[in-house]
Scaffold this motif. Structure first.
Motif, PDB file in Angstrom:
ATOM      1  N   UNK A  10       0.837  -1.201   0.000  1.00 24.19           N
ATOM      2  CA  UNK A  10       0.000   0.000   0.000  1.00 24.19           C
ATOM      3  C   UNK A  10       0.867   1.243   0.000  1.00 24.19           C
ATOM      4  N   UNK A  11       1.894   1.250   0.828  1.00 24.25           N
ATOM      5  CA  UNK A  11       2.795   2.402   0.879  1.00 24.25           C
ATOM      6  C   UNK A  11       3.535   2.522  -0.443  1.00 24.25           C
ATOM      7  N   UNK A  49     -11.799   1.813  10.934  1.00 16.35           N
ATOM      8  CA  UNK A  49     -13.263   1.852  10.952  1.00 16.35           C
ATOM      9  C   UNK A  49     -13.802   2.133   9.550  1.00 16.35           C
ATOM     10  N   UNK A  50     -13.219   3.126   8.872  1.00 15.53           N
ATOM     11  CA  UNK A  50     -13.685   3.503   7.534  1.00 15.53           C
ATOM     12  C   UNK A  50     -13.624   2.323   6.565  1.00 15.53           C
ATOM     13  N   UNK A  51     -12.475   1.657   6.497  1.00 17.62           N
ATOM     14  CA  UNK A  51     -12.341   0.566   5.525  1.00 17.62           C
ATOM     15  C   UNK A  51     -13.167  -0.651   5.905  1.00 17.62           C
ATOM     16  N   UNK A  52     -13.392  -0.875   7.200  1.00 20.18           N
ATOM     17  CA  UNK A  52     -14.244  -2.007   7.574  1.00 20.18           C
ATOM     18  C   UNK A  52     -15.704  -1.732   7.232  1.00 20.18           C
ATOM     19  N   UNK A  53     -16.139  -0.473   7.377  1.00 22.24           N
ATOM     20  CA  UNK A  53     -17.533  -0.147   7.079  1.00 22.24           C
ATOM     21  C   UNK A  53     -17.842  -0.151   5.585  1.00 22.24           C
ATOM     22  N   UNK A  54     -16.881   0.218   4.768  1.00 23.61           N
ATOM     23  CA  UNK A  54     -17.164   0.298   3.335  1.00 23.61           C
ATOM     24  C   UNK A  54     -16.758  -0.967   2.583  1.00 23.61           C
ATOM     25  N   UNK A  57     -19.286  -2.322   0.070  1.00 23.46           N
ATOM     26  CA  UNK A  57     -20.154  -1.346  -0.562  1.00 23.46           C
ATOM     27  C   UNK A  57     -19.559  -0.620  -1.761  1.00 23.46           C
ATOM     28  N   UNK A  58     -18.257  -0.623  -1.942  1.00 23.54           N
ATOM     29  CA  UNK A  58     -17.659   0.200  -2.991  1.00 23.54           C
ATOM     30  C   UNK A  58     -17.087  -0.612  -4.148  1.00 23.54           C
ATOM     31  N   UNK A  63      -9.206  -4.633  -2.312  1.00 26.62           N
ATOM     32  CA  UNK A  63      -8.327  -3.494  -2.015  1.00 26.62           C
ATOM     33  C   UNK A  63      -8.641  -2.917  -0.639  1.00 26.62           C
ATOM     34  N   UNK A  64      -9.929  -2.802  -0.311  1.00 27.83           N
ATOM     35  CA  UNK A  64     -10.307  -2.271   0.991  1.00 27.83           C
ATOM     36  C   UNK A  64      -9.901  -3.220   2.116  1.00 27.83           C
ATOM     37  N   UNK A  65      -9.998  -4.516   1.905  1.00 25.91           N
ATOM     38  CA  UNK A  65      -9.565  -5.487   2.906  1.00 25.91           C
ATOM     39  C   UNK A  65      -8.066  -5.365   3.147  1.00 25.91           C
ATOM     40  N   UNK A  66      -7.313  -5.127   2.092  1.00 22.38           N
ATOM     41  CA  UNK A  66      -5.865  -4.942   2.224  1.00 22.38           C
ATOM     42  C   UNK A  66      -5.565  -3.677   3.019  1.00 22.38           C
ATOM     43  N   UNK A  67      -6.266  -2.582   2.705  1.00 19.79           N
ATOM     44  CA  UNK A  67      -6.059  -1.336   3.442  1.00 19.79           C
ATOM     45  C   UNK A  67      -6.450  -1.510   4.907  1.00 19.79           C
TER      46      UNK A  67
END
Length: 81
Positions: A10-11, A49-54, A57-58, A63-67
């Protein structure tokens, strides 16, 4: 606290985008340098919190699971054993 792991994909991805490391420093490093340890921990927790909630949905769940995993690890690294 430990530094942001630069071997992290990610970095590495963020470093490829010019606006994430303008001036030769990553956004995460700026946040860490300018915030108190508690504020930085809150920033990381907010992203967890943000990445777990979305996550579902997106239409970019992988990618969100990785973040989510990355921010969780960085948050974990802020705590001393």
């Amino acid at each position: 606290m430990q530094g942001t792991p630069t071997s992290n994909p990610l970095v590495a991805q963020m470093e490829e985008v010019p606006y994430y490391d303008a001036g030769g420093i990553t956004v995460l490093d700026v946040m860490k340098a300018k915030m108190t340890p508690e504020q930085y921990r809150g920033y990381l927790l907010g992203n967890v919190i943000k990445y777990s909630l979305r996550l579902n949905w997106k239409h970019q769940s992988k990618a969100d699971a990785k973040k989510l995993a990355d921010y969780s690890k960085w948050l974990e690294d802020t705590y001393v054993a």
